[in-house]
Design a protein around this motif. Structure first.
Motif, PDB file in Angstrom:
ATOM      1  N   THR A 152       9.724   0.132  13.654  1.00 38.40           N
ATOM      2  CA  THR A 152      10.651  -0.176  12.565  1.00 38.40           C
ATOM      3  C   THR A 152       9.962  -0.062  11.208  1.00 38.40           C
ATOM      4  OG1 THR A 152      11.939  -1.666  13.975  1.00 38.40           O
ATOM      5  CG2 THR A 152      12.155  -1.962  11.597  1.00 38.40           C
ATOM      6  N   ILE A 153       8.749  -0.599  11.117  1.00 34.41           N
ATOM      7  CA  ILE A 153       7.996  -0.541   9.861  1.00 34.41           C
ATOM      8  C   ILE A 153       7.630   0.902   9.528  1.00 34.41           C
ATOM      9  CG2 ILE A 153       5.871  -1.274   8.695  1.00 34.41           C
ATOM     10  CD1 ILE A 153       6.032  -3.831  10.498  1.00 34.41           C
ATOM     11  N   LYS A 154       7.209   1.648  10.538  1.00 33.59           N
ATOM     12  CA  LYS A 154       6.886   3.064  10.309  1.00 33.59           C
ATOM     13  C   LYS A 154       8.097   3.815   9.772  1.00 33.59           C
ATOM     14  CE  LYS A 154       5.264   7.303  12.542  1.00 33.59           C
ATOM     15  NZ  LYS A 154       4.750   7.927  13.777  1.00 33.59           N
ATOM     16  N   ASP A 155       9.261   3.591  10.355  1.00 33.15           N
ATOM     17  CA  ASP A 155      10.473   4.270   9.908  1.00 33.15           C
ATOM     18  C   ASP A 155      10.801   3.917   8.453  1.00 33.15           C
ATOM     19  OD1 ASP A 155      10.794   5.539  12.309  1.00 33.15           O
ATOM     20  OD2 ASP A 155      12.247   4.096  13.109  1.00 33.15           O
ATOM     21  N   ALA A 156      10.528   2.666   8.086  1.00 31.96           N
ATOM     22  CA  ALA A 156      10.838   2.227   6.724  1.00 31.96           C
ATOM     23  C   ALA A 156       9.868   2.809   5.696  1.00 31.96           C
ATOM     24  CB  ALA A 156      10.807   0.702   6.661  1.00 31.96           C
ATOM     25  N   LEU A 157       8.627   3.061   6.111  1.00 32.17           N
ATOM     26  CA  LEU A 157       7.592   3.455   5.158  1.00 32.17           C
ATOM     27  C   LEU A 157       7.264   4.945   5.144  1.00 32.17           C
ATOM     28  CD1 LEU A 157       5.020   0.515   5.526  1.00 32.17           C
ATOM     29  CD2 LEU A 157       6.917   0.758   3.916  1.00 32.17           C
ATOM     30  N   LYS A 158       7.720   5.684   6.148  1.00 32.80           N
ATOM     31  CA  LYS A 158       7.291   7.082   6.256  1.00 32.80           C
ATOM     32  C   LYS A 158       7.802   7.965   5.123  1.00 32.80           C
ATOM     33  CE  LYS A 158      10.955   8.343   9.560  1.00 32.80           C
ATOM     34  NZ  LYS A 158      11.223   8.725  10.977  1.00 32.80           N
ATOM     35  N   ARG A 159       8.814   7.509   4.394  1.00 33.88           N
ATOM     36  CA  ARG A 159       9.277   8.275   3.225  1.00 33.88           C
ATOM     37  C   ARG A 159       8.329   8.096   2.044  1.00 33.88           C
ATOM     38  NH1 ARG A 159      11.679   4.867  -0.395  1.00 33.88           N
ATOM     39  NH2 ARG A 159      12.135   2.754   0.373  1.00 33.88           N
ATOM     40  N   LEU A 160       7.482   7.061   2.112  1.00 35.06           N
ATOM     41  CA  LEU A 160       6.559   6.779   1.015  1.00 35.06           C
ATOM     42  C   LEU A 160       5.159   7.316   1.257  1.00 35.06           C
ATOM     43  CD1 LEU A 160       7.535   3.035   0.343  1.00 35.06           C
ATOM     44  CD2 LEU A 160       8.222   5.037  -0.987  1.00 35.06           C
ATOM     45  N   THR A 161       4.750   7.342   2.516  1.00 35.21           N
ATOM     46  CA  THR A 161       3.382   7.749   2.835  1.00 35.21           C
ATOM     47  C   THR A 161       3.291   8.157   4.299  1.00 35.21           C
ATOM     48  OG1 THR A 161       1.046   7.102   2.620  1.00 35.21           O
ATOM     49  CG2 THR A 161       2.556   5.436   3.497  1.00 35.21           C
ATOM     50  N   ASP A 162       2.139   8.671   4.700  1.00 35.22           N
ATOM     51  CA  ASP A 162       1.899   9.005   6.110  1.00 35.22           C
ATOM     52  C   ASP A 162       1.562   7.722   6.868  1.00 35.22           C
ATOM     53  OD1 ASP A 162       2.148  11.765   5.508  1.00 35.22           O
ATOM     54  OD2 ASP A 162       0.064  11.813   4.850  1.00 35.22           O
ATOM     55  N   VAL A 163       2.171   7.541   8.020  1.00 32.76           N
ATOM     56  CA  VAL A 163       1.980   6.313   8.801  1.00 32.76           C
ATOM     57  C   VAL A 163       1.694   6.653  10.253  1.00 32.76           C
ATOM     58  CG1 VAL A 163       2.967   4.098   9.499  1.00 32.76           C
ATOM     59  CG2 VAL A 163       3.626   5.104   7.292  1.00 32.76           C
ATOM     60  N   HIS A 164       0.653   6.041  10.806  1.00 38.23           N
ATOM     61  CA  HIS A 164       0.373   6.144  12.238  1.00 38.23           C
ATOM     62  C   HIS A 164       0.319   4.729  12.797  1.00 38.23           C
ATOM     63  CE1 HIS A 164      -1.105   7.903  15.949  1.00 38.23           C
ATOM     64  NE2 HIS A 164      -2.063   6.994  15.983  1.00 38.23           N
ATOM     65  N   ILE A 165       0.896   4.518  13.977  1.00 42.61           N
ATOM     66  CA  ILE A 165       0.903   3.174  14.570  1.00 42.61           C
ATOM     67  C   ILE A 165       0.048   3.137  15.836  1.00 42.61           C
ATOM     68  CG2 ILE A 165       3.108   2.486  13.576  1.00 42.61           C
ATOM     69  CD1 ILE A 165       4.449   3.136  16.243  1.00 42.61           C
ATOM     70  N   LEU A 166      -0.584   1.990  16.039  1.00 42.54           N
ATOM     71  CA  LEU A 166      -1.394   1.742  17.231  1.00 42.54           C
ATOM     72  C   LEU A 166      -0.944   0.427  17.850  1.00 42.54           C
ATOM     73  CD1 LEU A 166      -5.025   2.610  15.995  1.00 42.54           C
ATOM     74  CD2 LEU A 166      -3.551   4.001  17.462  1.00 42.54           C
ATOM     75  N   ASN A 167      -0.547   0.490  19.112  1.00 42.47           N
ATOM     76  CA  ASN A 167      -0.034  -0.676  19.813  1.00 42.47           C
ATOM     77  C   ASN A 167      -1.100  -1.206  20.783  1.00 42.47           C
ATOM     78  OD1 ASN A 167       2.415  -1.225  22.422  1.00 42.47           O
ATOM     79  ND2 ASN A 167       1.837  -2.615  20.794  1.00 42.47           N
ATOM     80  N   PHE A 168      -1.853  -2.195  20.336  1.00 44.37           N
ATOM     81  CA  PHE A 168      -2.869  -2.816  21.198  1.00 44.37           C
ATOM     82  C   PHE A 168      -3.134  -4.230  20.722  1.00 44.37           C
ATOM     83  CE2 PHE A 168      -5.332  -0.943  17.758  1.00 44.37           C
ATOM     84  CZ  PHE A 168      -6.292  -1.902  17.482  1.00 44.37           C
ATOM     85  N   PHE A 171       0.825  -1.210   0.000  1.00 39.25           N
ATOM     86  CA  PHE A 171       0.000   0.000   0.000  1.00 39.25           C
ATOM     87  C   PHE A 171       0.861   1.262   0.000  1.00 39.25           C
ATOM     88  CE2 PHE A 171      -4.318  -1.565   1.913  1.00 39.25           C
ATOM     89  CZ  PHE A 171      -4.438  -2.466   0.863  1.00 39.25           C
ATOM     90  N   ALA A 172       1.932   1.240   0.789  1.00 36.79           N
ATOM     91  CA  ALA A 172       2.801   2.422   0.888  1.00 36.79           C
ATOM     92  C   ALA A 172       3.412   2.764  -0.467  1.00 36.79           C
ATOM     93  CB  ALA A 172       3.900   2.188   1.920  1.00 36.79           C
ATOM     94  N   LYS A 173       3.770   1.738  -1.247  1.00 35.15           N
ATOM     95  CA  LYS A 173       4.344   1.968  -2.584  1.00 35.15           C
ATOM     96  C   LYS A 173       3.404   2.793  -3.455  1.00 35.15           C
ATOM     97  CE  LYS A 173       5.034  -2.117  -4.181  1.00 35.15           C
ATOM     98  NZ  LYS A 173       5.446  -3.297  -4.966  1.00 35.15           N
ATOM     99  N   HIS A 174       2.117   2.670  -3.186  1.00 33.65           N
ATOM    100  CA  HIS A 174       1.110   3.348  -4.001  1.00 33.65           C
ATOM    101  C   HIS A 174       0.518   4.571  -3.290  1.00 33.65           C
ATOM    102  CE1 HIS A 174       1.190   0.115  -6.983  1.00 33.65           C
ATOM    103  NE2 HIS A 174       1.258  -0.718  -5.971  1.00 33.65           N
ATOM    104  N   GLY A 175       1.179   4.993  -2.210  1.00 35.40           N
ATOM    105  CA  GLY A 175       0.803   6.248  -1.571  1.00 35.40           C
ATOM    106  C   GLY A 175      -0.434   6.204  -0.693  1.00 35.40           C
TER     107      GLY A 175
END
Length: 250
Positions: A41-57, A22-26
């Motif tokens: 880790t995933i957020k750091d890898a993808l944030k250059r491609l798109t906006d990312v918010h994480i929820l830990n639950f 999904f991130a590849k396609h914005g």
């Protein structure tokens, strides 16, 4: 307008692969999981491609699930695509010797967790009369195999819930899909066999589906024209004919 996707079980396997696809396609992402370090880790890898918010639950925790979703930041509140991917399998025992804790874990995550997340997100979709829900099922939801009893039961429930969702949400123009993979080479078997030797042999002798293969099918489903809904997909690797027949070469 950029769409927002909400993905459960995003820290590994199909969920993580779908986040990358999904991130590849914005597509804007809300990624959920129990392992905070993996999410970061995933957020750091993808944030250059798109906006990312994480929820830990944990989706098994009804209150935590509802609280996390109801308190999303404004930029991520509108969920256009829901990927109910969080799921697990525990044990491979005949019904008479099955472990009650394993049964609870499978029903709580695979069925109740899916329902809790859906309950929190569906009302905004019905209010807008738009949205797409994809529930990640399994070939086990279509065919019961020996010693699969409760896991197969949980995935049969996912398929039934998906079909019920599609009927109930039809008046609102909301798409509902089930993607049902067979053998996928992920951490799935390590969890099922609790890290035992059996886990190492599950994918030997043949080329199983990869998480990326499933992610590509999910992306295909969510990018169909408005009048097209991919309602149900059953996908195997070429070596797999059904739940019990796999061509292996050693």
């Amino acid at each position: 307008m950029k769409k927002t996707a909400f993905i459960t079980g995003a820290t590994s396997g199909i969920g993580e692969a779908t986040a990358y696809e999904f991130a590849k396609h914005g597509i804007r992402l809300v990624l959920c999981g129990r392992r905070l370090n993996r999410l970061k880790t995933i957020k750091d890898a993808l944030k250059r491609l798109t906006d990312v918010h994480i929820l830990n639950f944990d989706v098994r925790d009804k209150d935590a699930t509802l609280h996390a979703i109801n308190n999303l930041p404004e930029a991520f509140k509108q969920i256009d695509i829901l990927i109910n991917n969080a799921g697990n399998a525990h044990g491979l025992d005949p019904i008479q010797t099955g472990d009650l804790e394993d049964w609870d874990a499978m029903m709580d995550i695979n069925v109740k967790g899916l329902l809790y997340v859906s309950k929190a997100i569906i009302p905004q979709m019905t209010a807008r009369k738009s949205g797409h829900i994809i529930n990640i099922g399994s070939s086990a939801g279509k065919e019961v195999y020996p010693k699969g009893n409760v896991y197969c039961g949980s995935k049969h429930a996912v398929l039934a819930i998906t079909e019920g969702m599609r009927i109930d949400l039809n008046p609102f123009g909301i798409k509902v899909s089930a993607i049902n993979p067979g053998l996928v080479e992920t951490e799935f078997s390590k969890v099922r066999f609790k890290g035992g030797k059996e886990a190492d042999s599950v994918y030997k002798g043949f080329k199983a589906l990869q998480a990326k293969d499933v992610a590509e099918v999910i992306y295909f489903a969510v990018t169909r024209p408005p009048h097209v809904n991919i309602a149900d997909v059953l996908m195997f690797c070429t070596a797999q004919a059904n739940s019990t027949i796999v061509k292996k070469e050693f």
